[in-house]
Design a protein around this motif. Structure first.
Motif, PDB file in Angstrom:
ATOM      1  N   GLN A 105      11.936  15.662  56.591  1.00  0.00           N
ATOM      2  CA  GLN A 105      12.677  14.811  57.505  1.00  0.00           C
ATOM      3  C   GLN A 105      13.630  13.957  56.687  1.00  0.00           C
ATOM      4  O   GLN A 105      13.321  13.568  55.567  1.00  0.00           O
ATOM      5  N   THR A 160      14.807  20.977  57.818  1.00  0.00           N
ATOM      6  CA  THR A 160      14.801  20.598  59.224  1.00  0.00           C
ATOM      7  C   THR A 160      15.919  21.322  59.950  1.00  0.00           C
ATOM      8  O   THR A 160      16.867  21.832  59.328  1.00  0.00           O
ATOM      9  N   ASP A 202      17.991  17.533  63.793  1.00  0.00           N
ATOM     10  CA  ASP A 202      18.027  16.558  62.698  1.00  0.00           C
ATOM     11  C   ASP A 202      19.341  16.681  61.925  1.00  0.00           C
ATOM     12  O   ASP A 202      19.354  17.105  60.771  1.00  0.00           O
ATOM     13  N   GLY A 222       4.986  12.798  67.764  1.00  0.00           N
ATOM     14  CA  GLY A 222       6.300  12.812  67.136  1.00  0.00           C
ATOM     15  C   GLY A 222       6.314  13.228  65.684  1.00  0.00           C
ATOM     16  O   GLY A 222       7.240  12.874  64.949  1.00  0.00           O
ATOM     17  N   ALA A 239       7.099  15.763  62.661  1.00  0.00           N
ATOM     18  CA  ALA A 239       8.260  16.646  62.537  1.00  0.00           C
ATOM     19  C   ALA A 239       7.963  18.057  63.034  1.00  0.00           C
ATOM     20  O   ALA A 239       8.756  18.651  63.774  1.00  0.00           O
ATOM     21  N   THR A 242       7.328  18.134  66.902  1.00  0.00           N
ATOM     22  CA  THR A 242       8.577  17.913  67.621  1.00  0.00           C
ATOM     23  C   THR A 242       9.448  19.163  67.593  1.00  0.00           C
ATOM     24  O   THR A 242      10.025  19.551  68.623  1.00  0.00           O
ATOM     25  N   THR A 243       9.535  19.804  66.439  1.00  0.00           N
ATOM     26  CA  THR A 243      10.365  21.003  66.344  1.00  0.00           C
ATOM     27  C   THR A 243       9.774  22.145  67.149  1.00  0.00           C
ATOM     28  O   THR A 243      10.500  22.881  67.837  1.00  0.00           O
ATOM     29  N   ASP A 288       7.728   8.360  60.245  1.00  0.00           N
ATOM     30  CA  ASP A 288       8.975   8.915  60.751  1.00  0.00           C
ATOM     31  C   ASP A 288       8.945   9.212  62.241  1.00  0.00           C
ATOM     32  O   ASP A 288       9.958   9.623  62.811  1.00  0.00           O
ATOM     33  N   GLN A 289       7.815   8.990  62.891  1.00  0.00           N
ATOM     34  CA  GLN A 289       7.667   9.412  64.286  1.00  0.00           C
ATOM     35  C   GLN A 289       8.614   8.692  65.254  1.00  0.00           C
ATOM     36  O   GLN A 289       9.128   9.330  66.184  1.00  0.00           O
ATOM     37  N   TYR A 323      11.598   7.944  64.629  1.00  0.00           N
ATOM     38  CA  TYR A 323      12.871   8.650  64.449  1.00  0.00           C
ATOM     39  C   TYR A 323      12.907   9.915  65.301  1.00  0.00           C
ATOM     40  O   TYR A 323      13.890  10.171  66.013  1.00  0.00           O
ATOM     41  N   TRP A 324      11.833  10.709  65.227  1.00  0.00           N
ATOM     42  CA  TRP A 324      11.814  11.943  66.007  1.00  0.00           C
ATOM     43  C   TRP A 324      11.794  11.656  67.504  1.00  0.00           C
ATOM     44  O   TRP A 324      12.406  12.395  68.290  1.00  0.00           O
ATOM     45  N   ARG A 340      15.325  11.094  68.417  1.00  0.00           N
ATOM     46  CA  ARG A 340      16.112  12.329  68.456  1.00  0.00           C
ATOM     47  C   ARG A 340      15.822  13.115  69.742  1.00  0.00           C
ATOM     48  O   ARG A 340      16.733  13.683  70.347  1.00  0.00           O
TER      49      ARG A 340
END
Length: 402
Positions: free
Chosen positions: A126, A199, A204, A313, A315, A318-319, A336-337, A339-340, A343
């Motif tokens: 990420q 990513t 991202d 969340g 990475a 989420t993907t 980082d959750q 952030y996701w 997004r």
């Protein structure tokens, strides 16, 4: 060609390397992986016939124990020393090392590659790990940024300073023992000028200029061909699409309450629920036949049969959810959750929940949005734009750059 993959972290740090390992082997490379000794990691690698070299403590137990931030330098020192011991042996005869995971672990692995004269590649999953004026860095536990500082460039300077304070002495002690010169910028040493960003560019997008030029390969996934458990298939076939709930490797507090809140909100919408126990051990005291609890399952297939996906969340999750075309409710817990979650909301494929602990009211409102037909249509449209060949692209790049 012999490749050593090295990581230390949760499932989200291990699973992408599984995809890369399989694609490398298909192209004729010999692959092994250094990763935490957790049983689920052992089983996952055994499923794809990739040798595991265990390193460090159980990632699950470390997450559950939640050690105090003050212990981070000591734990980092132990982890770095372990990397030098284990990876030095595991890397014998290898041509390239791919390092990812926690920064001190990656620093130790890359130092071993330097000592042995092996080519190395640093990978992040990420972009919040990469310095950029377009976003702020994550703070290390116990070292929050001054609230009055909002300039991202200054925050990234503080982030580098924190990395040096927390990990610099430990790294340089191990490097000195190995006959290597000291490192004065731990983060810069790990990332280099061209780290790989594994990513998806739609989910991202990297925004230049940033002073660093990552190689964005697409997310690393392996098509999951495992069948769903028989009881789950029976449950799915018995009615309308359920809502999935799961929080992956996150050890949520009051997990039983969270599970009950989620299931109650889903029931209020006339939907059934599939709940993954995960590292939080989600469960209910009183169960009904409109809710099924599952352990490790094929998310790629399950999400495609879900009306919506409620998750933390990470990475990878989420993907996977974005690729499946299922609308999402992201309830970020840490790191980082958020952030996701942002997004997902920005792309219009779901809702970013405000805060880590949902209430019946907040989750019900989010589900109202994502269960609408237009949410499903938007999620399906975005899913068609997500790359599916990231692991193959990375494997070819790694082998072609010999």
């Amino acid at each position: 060609m012999r490749v050593l993959l090295s990581t230390y972290g949760s499932r989200g740090d291990v699973e992408p390397l599984v995809g890369l390992a399989v694609r490398l082997r298909e192209l004729g490379a010999e692959v092994r992986m250094c990763a935490p000794p957790d049983e689920d990691f052992r089983q996952r690698l055994a499923d794809v016939d990739v040798p595991l070299v265990p390193v460090g403590w159980s990632a699950r137990e470390l997450t559950r124990s939640a050690p105090p931030p003050s212990s981070l330098p000591e734990r980092a020192a132990q982890l770095i020393a372990t990397q030098f011991d284990v990876i030095t042996a595991a890397a014998q005869g290898c041509d390239v090392l791919v390092a990812t995971g926690m920064l001190p672990a990656a620093a130790g692995a890359l130092s071993v590659a330097e000592r042995l004269g092996i080519r190395s590649v640093s990978v992040v999953f990420q972009q919040l790990d990469l310095p950029s004026p377009h976003h702020s860095p994550l703070a290390y536990p116990g070292r929050p940024y001054p609230p009055e500082i909002t300039d991202n460039r200054v925050l990234w300077d503080l982030n580098a300073e924190s990395a040096n304070v927390l990990f610099g002495d430990a790294l340089n002690t191990s490097r000195a023992s190995a006959g290597l010169p000291p490192v004065d910028d731990v983060r810069g040493y790990v990332l280099g000028e061209h780290p790989w960003l594994a990513t998806d560019p739609v989910l991202d997008p990297w925004l230049p200029p940033a002073g660093i030029e990552p190689v964005q390969t697409g997310a690393w996934f392996l098509p999951d061909e495992r069948p769903l458990p028989a009881d789950l298939v029976t449950f799915l076939d018995a009615g309308a699409e359920p809502v999935y709930v799961g929080f992956g490797s996150m050890p949520m507090h009051a997990a039983a309450d969270v599970a009950q809140v989620a299931v109650d909100a889903i029931r209020a919408h006339g939907r059934r629920a599939v709940v993954k126990r995960g590292w939080a051990d989600l469960d209910l005291i009183y169960k009904r036949d409109d809710c099924l609890f599952v352990d490790e399952v094929n998310h790629q297939v399950l999400f495609g049969r879900a009306a919506a996906v409620v998750h933390h969340g990470g990475a990878g999750t989420t993907t996977t959810a974005t690729r499946s075309g299922a609308p999402q409710v992201v309830v970020p817990q840490a790191a980082d959750q958020p952030y996701w979650a942002g997004r997902v909301a920005a792309l219009g494929v779901g809702v970013a929940h405000d805060g880590p602990k949902p209430t019946f009211e907040s989750l019900s409102a989010a589900l109202t949005t994502v269960l609408a037909p237009e949410a499903r249509a938007r999620a399906a449209a975005v899913a068609a734009t997500v790359r599916t060949d990231g692991a193959t692209a990375a494997a070819k790049l790694l082998l072609d750059s010999r």
